[in-house]
Scaffold this active site. Structure first.
Site: not given
Length: 446
Positions: A37, A93, A219, A261, A271
């Site tokens: 990376k 995480t 979130n 909506l 996430c």
């Protein structure tokens, strides 16, 4: 002396943050434990698709002709500790395997590897999404392990990046949250973010627990709004209503608003789903699980949308998938990204494949990642090739390319002109004019 910044973890969040800090004028050192990376980033290449990120990176990476040279990369924690005044921890995480809880092992490993090299006053800034209570624990762990002791301070500065808009969200954030335990940490973060603060980005100072709760609660609210309109889509299906018109009507209420909506097959990505579940798990550990029991239904509604799309597809092809060709337009969980983590589109495609359907997938940017995750599906290089010979076409990721498709041209190559719009993003009149049977979620009569 200008601050020097390190960014630990150069995935989606870290690579974006490192490039943005260089753009803001800082000397930046990015660190990752994966040499491949680092080598890619040193060439000015990014390991993911994010609009504008590679251009931003190439403006600053040392060794690239014409670049400022303010951005370098390393695999050495010793080098990072000696270099940085402010260290941003941007590691992943993920959800623990087989559990709702968050896996903190990457964050803890990063802190443990960095701490022994902090020999002078410094600020470590967590950006990863963590369970509430983690920052206070990590601050103690940091002070105990660092030679600088309590002069190695901690702040928590959650990220609010939207995939597809990450560069803009980092350089021009709609808010900057600073969870701090002292004045010096606040002062250093104000210096780091001086440019966006001067441009008007609100800088909100708070304690550790509140700063940790901001991202998970935000979130959870967004997930709730998405699942609410998808629940209304279920009711519209039963009552012959039109969820698009319903959303338009309630969206004019300023207390509700129009964003998030659009009914469809639900949310995914790396996430929202895992943050929602980790929030529930942590609330249970704190004895506040009843406060978030509604999130279980939010998660359930979201997952039901995928199954409902499979059922609609089965009905469209006559009740069974054996011998039927199904074209899937979309593999990523959202447009302007190559991220297929927990993608509703791929989940639907995989379910149909397992039930005997011959599924061919096309996505503008997510093909390579999709192939790695679902190697048994068929893939096409264009939308036209994907739909060739199809008995039904599913629109499952709302890429602009798909909204601009010519229904007449596609109609020439399919076996049957049937399309199911899983994102309520196509123009029904346009497709019907070209002879297609059009059906969308939550709009049985539209």
């Amino acid at each position: 002396m200008p601050l020097k910044i390190t960014v630990i973890g150069t995935g989606y969040l870290g690579a974006t943050h490192a490039a943005a800090m260089a753009e803001l004028g800082f000397e930046v050192l990015g660190l990752d434990v994966v040499p491949e990376k680092i080598e890619m980033l040193q060439r000015g290449e990014v390991p993911m698709y994010e609009p504008g990120l590679e251009d931003l990176l190439r403006r600053h990476v040392a060794g690239i002709e014409g670049a400022t040279g303010r951005l370098r990369f390393t695999t050495s924690y010793e080098e990072a500790g000696a270099f940085g005044d402010v260290h941003f921890v941007c590691v992943n995480t993920p959800q623990k395997h087989g559990e709702y809880a968050c896996d903190m092992s990457y964050v803890e490993s990063a802190f443990d590897a960095l701490a022994p090299h902090l020999t002078r006053p410094t600020l470590v800034v967590g950006k990863s999404t963590v369970p509430v209570g983690s920052a206070a624990r990590l601050a103690r762990r940091l002070a105990a392990a660092a030679p600088a002791g309590e002069a190695a301070e901690l702040a928590w500065n959650p990220e609010f990046l939207r995939e597809g808009f990450a560069v803009k969200d980092t350089l021009h954030p709609d808010r900057i949250v600073a969870g701090v335990a002292g004045a010096r940490a606040e002062e250093l973060l104000r210096e780091v973010y001086a440019t966006p603060i001067a441009e008007g980005s609100p800088f909100i100072v708070m304690d550790y627990p509140t700063s940790e709760l901001v991202k998970t609660s935000a979130n959870s609210f967004l997930a709730t709004k998405i699942s609410f309109i998808n629940a209304m889509a279920e009711v519209c299906e039963a009552a012959d209503g039109d969820v698009v018109k319903l959303a338009e009507a309630i969206g004019h209420d300023d207390r509700i608003g129009k964003k998030f909506l659009r009914a469809g097959i639900g949310f995914g990505g790396g996430c929202l789903p895992k943050d929602l579940r980790a929030f529930m798990a942590r609330a249970g550990e704190l004895g506040a699980d009843q406060a978030l029991t509604f999130l279980r239904e939010i998660d359930s509604i979201n997952m039901r949308r995928r199954g409902h799309m499979v059922e609609l597809t089965r009905d469209a092809v006559g009740g069974g998938f054996l011998g039927k060709r199904v074209a899937v337009l979309g593999a990523t969980f959202k447009p302007d990204s190559d991220d297929v983590r927990d993608s509703p589109a791929l989940n639907v495609a995989g379910q149909i494949h397992l039930q005997g359907g011959q599924v061919t997938v096309y996505d503008p940017k997510g093909m390579e990642n999709a192939r790695r995750l679902f190697p048994t599906l068929a893939y096409a290089d264009t939308a036209l090739e994907a739909v060739r010979g199809a008995d039904v076409v599913l629109h499952l990721t709302e890429w602009r390319e798909f909204r601009e498709l010519d229904p007449a041209a596609l109609g020439e190559v399919v076996a049957e002109r049937r399309i199911l719009d899983g994102r309520n993003a196509l123009d029904p009149a346009l497709w019907r004019k070209a002879g297609w049977t059009y059906r969308a979620l939550g709009r049985p009569q539209a």
